[in-house]
Design a protein around this motif. Sequence first.
Motif, PDB file in Angstrom:
ATOM      1  N   VAL A   1      -5.515  -6.118   3.432  1.00 12.01           N
ATOM      2  CA  VAL A   1      -6.544  -7.055   3.881  1.00 12.01           C
ATOM      3  C   VAL A   1      -6.475  -8.322   3.041  1.00 12.01           C
ATOM      4  N   ASN A   2      -6.360  -9.461   3.715  1.00 11.80           N
ATOM      5  CA  ASN A   2      -6.351 -10.772   3.074  1.00 11.80           C
ATOM      6  C   ASN A   2      -7.352 -11.660   3.815  1.00 11.80           C
ATOM      7  N   ALA A   3      -8.299 -12.214   3.080  1.00  6.05           N
ATOM      8  CA  ALA A   3      -9.313 -13.115   3.644  1.00  6.05           C
ATOM      9  C   ALA A   3     -10.042 -12.490   4.832  1.00  6.05           C
ATOM     10  N   GLY A   4     -10.211 -11.178   4.791  1.00  7.88           N
ATOM     11  CA  GLY A   4     -10.916 -10.484   5.860  1.00  7.88           C
ATOM     12  C   GLY A   4     -10.054 -10.110   7.052  1.00  7.88           C
ATOM     13  N   TYR A   5      -8.772 -10.446   7.020  1.00  9.03           N
ATOM     14  CA  TYR A   5      -7.828 -10.119   8.092  1.00  9.03           C
ATOM     15  C   TYR A   5      -7.003  -8.914   7.663  1.00  9.03           C
ATOM     16  N   THR A   6      -6.820  -7.951   8.563  1.00  6.15           N
ATOM     17  CA  THR A   6      -6.026  -6.753   8.287  1.00  6.15           C
ATOM     18  C   THR A   6      -4.648  -6.900   8.910  1.00  6.15           C
ATOM     19  N   ILE A   7      -3.630  -6.767   8.091  1.00  2.00           N
ATOM     20  CA  ILE A   7      -2.242  -6.922   8.542  1.00  2.00           C
ATOM     21  C   ILE A   7      -1.812  -5.691   9.330  1.00  2.00           C
ATOM     22  N   PHE A   8      -1.184  -5.943  10.492  1.00  2.00           N
ATOM     23  CA  PHE A   8      -0.697  -4.832  11.308  1.00  2.00           C
ATOM     24  C   PHE A   8       0.754  -4.992  11.732  1.00  2.00           C
ATOM     25  N   CYS A   9       1.397  -6.096  11.403  1.00  2.00           N
ATOM     26  CA  CYS A   9       2.802  -6.296  11.757  1.00  2.00           C
ATOM     27  C   CYS A   9       3.467  -7.106  10.653  1.00  2.00           C
ATOM     28  N   VAL A  10       4.661  -6.667  10.228  1.00  5.82           N
ATOM     29  CA  VAL A  10       5.374  -7.334   9.139  1.00  5.82           C
ATOM     30  C   VAL A  10       6.830  -7.552   9.537  1.00  5.82           C
ATOM     31  N   PHE A  11       7.337  -8.753   9.278  1.00  8.54           N
ATOM     32  CA  PHE A  11       8.754  -9.073   9.410  1.00  8.54           C
ATOM     33  C   PHE A  11       9.190  -9.564   8.037  1.00  8.54           C
ATOM     34  N   ALA A  12      10.007  -8.774   7.356  1.00  6.97           N
ATOM     35  CA  ALA A  12      10.407  -9.105   5.988  1.00  6.97           C
ATOM     36  C   ALA A  12      11.900  -8.880   5.808  1.00  6.97           C
ATOM     37  N   PRO A  13      12.724  -9.787   6.318  1.00  6.01           N
ATOM     38  CA  PRO A  13      14.167  -9.595   6.213  1.00  6.01           C
ATOM     39  C   PRO A  13      14.698  -9.673   4.786  1.00  6.01           C
ATOM     40  N   ARG A  14      13.963 -10.274   3.887  1.00  3.87           N
ATOM     41  CA  ARG A  14      14.432 -10.410   2.508  1.00  3.87           C
ATOM     42  C   ARG A  14      13.604  -9.565   1.534  1.00  3.87           C
ATOM     43  N   HIS A  15      12.694  -8.787   2.025  1.00  2.00           N
ATOM     44  CA  HIS A  15      11.850  -7.874   1.253  1.00  2.00           C
ATOM     45  C   HIS A  15      10.867  -8.575   0.317  1.00  2.00           C
ATOM     46  N   ASP A  16      11.184  -9.775  -0.147  1.00  2.00           N
ATOM     47  CA  ASP A  16      10.259 -10.460  -1.033  1.00  2.00           C
ATOM     48  C   ASP A  16       9.549 -11.625  -0.339  1.00  2.00           C
ATOM     49  N   ARG A  17       9.879 -11.836   0.940  1.00  2.00           N
ATOM     50  CA  ARG A  17       9.187 -12.864   1.727  1.00  2.00           C
ATOM     51  C   ARG A  17       9.378 -12.583   3.207  1.00  2.00           C
ATOM     52  N   GLY A  18       8.466 -13.116   3.988  1.00  3.60           N
ATOM     53  CA  GLY A  18       8.552 -12.876   5.416  1.00  3.60           C
ATOM     54  C   GLY A  18       7.334 -13.403   6.147  1.00  3.60           C
ATOM     55  N   LEU A  19       7.029 -12.757   7.270  1.00  2.00           N
ATOM     56  CA  LEU A  19       5.900 -13.121   8.125  1.00  2.00           C
ATOM     57  C   LEU A  19       5.054 -11.890   8.400  1.00  2.00           C
ATOM     58  N   VAL A  20       3.760 -12.123   8.602  1.00  6.56           N
ATOM     59  CA  VAL A  20       2.869 -11.036   8.993  1.00  6.56           C
ATOM     60  C   VAL A  20       1.960 -11.511  10.123  1.00  6.56           C
ATOM     61  N   ILE A  21       1.433 -10.538  10.863  1.00  3.89           N
ATOM     62  CA  ILE A  21       0.351 -10.794  11.810  1.00  3.89           C
ATOM     63  C   ILE A  21      -0.834  -9.968  11.334  1.00  3.89           C
ATOM     64  N   ALA A  22      -1.991 -10.597  11.338  1.00  3.23           N
ATOM     65  CA  ALA A  22      -3.210  -9.908  10.928  1.00  3.23           C
ATOM     66  C   ALA A  22      -4.327 -10.204  11.927  1.00  3.23           C
ATOM     67  N   LYS A  23      -5.349  -9.351  11.891  1.00  7.20           N
ATOM     68  CA  LYS A  23      -6.464  -9.497  12.831  1.00  7.20           C
ATOM     69  C   LYS A  23      -7.790  -9.331  12.106  1.00  7.20           C
ATOM     70  N   ARG A  24      -8.752 -10.154  12.511  1.00 12.60           N
ATOM     71  CA  ARG A  24     -10.140 -10.035  12.055  1.00 12.60           C
ATOM     72  C   ARG A  24     -11.022 -10.231  13.276  1.00 12.60           C
ATOM     73  N   GLU A  25     -11.803  -9.233  13.590  1.00 14.08           N
ATOM     74  CA  GLU A  25     -12.668  -9.263  14.767  1.00 14.08           C
ATOM     75  C   GLU A  25     -11.868  -9.700  15.995  1.00 14.08           C
TER      76      GLU A  25
END
Length: 76
Positions: free
Chosen positions: A8-32
């Motif tokens: 959870v970051n800023a009230g958003y819960t992450i449910f999808c991660v794309f991390a091709p380099r393991h130390d950086r990437g993209l996420v999708i999160a949802k809040r309400e």
Amino acid sequence: MLNLIGYVNAGYTIFCVFAPRHDRGLVIAKRENEYVVWYFNMSEDKPDFYWGHYSPSYKLTMEVFNSKTKTWIEED
């Protein structure tokens, strides 16, 4: 790397991660009823999130996420 699913970051819960380099990437999160796509970097085993695309539309959020991941893959 920290497993970011459920994080959870800023009230958003992450449910999808794309991390091709393991130390950086993209996420999708949802809040309400809002979604966000964030880039992240790992620093000292903690994620640092930046650049956000916020939307109430899951479809639009997935389009942005897919576009960003495609660009990332093409640049590699």
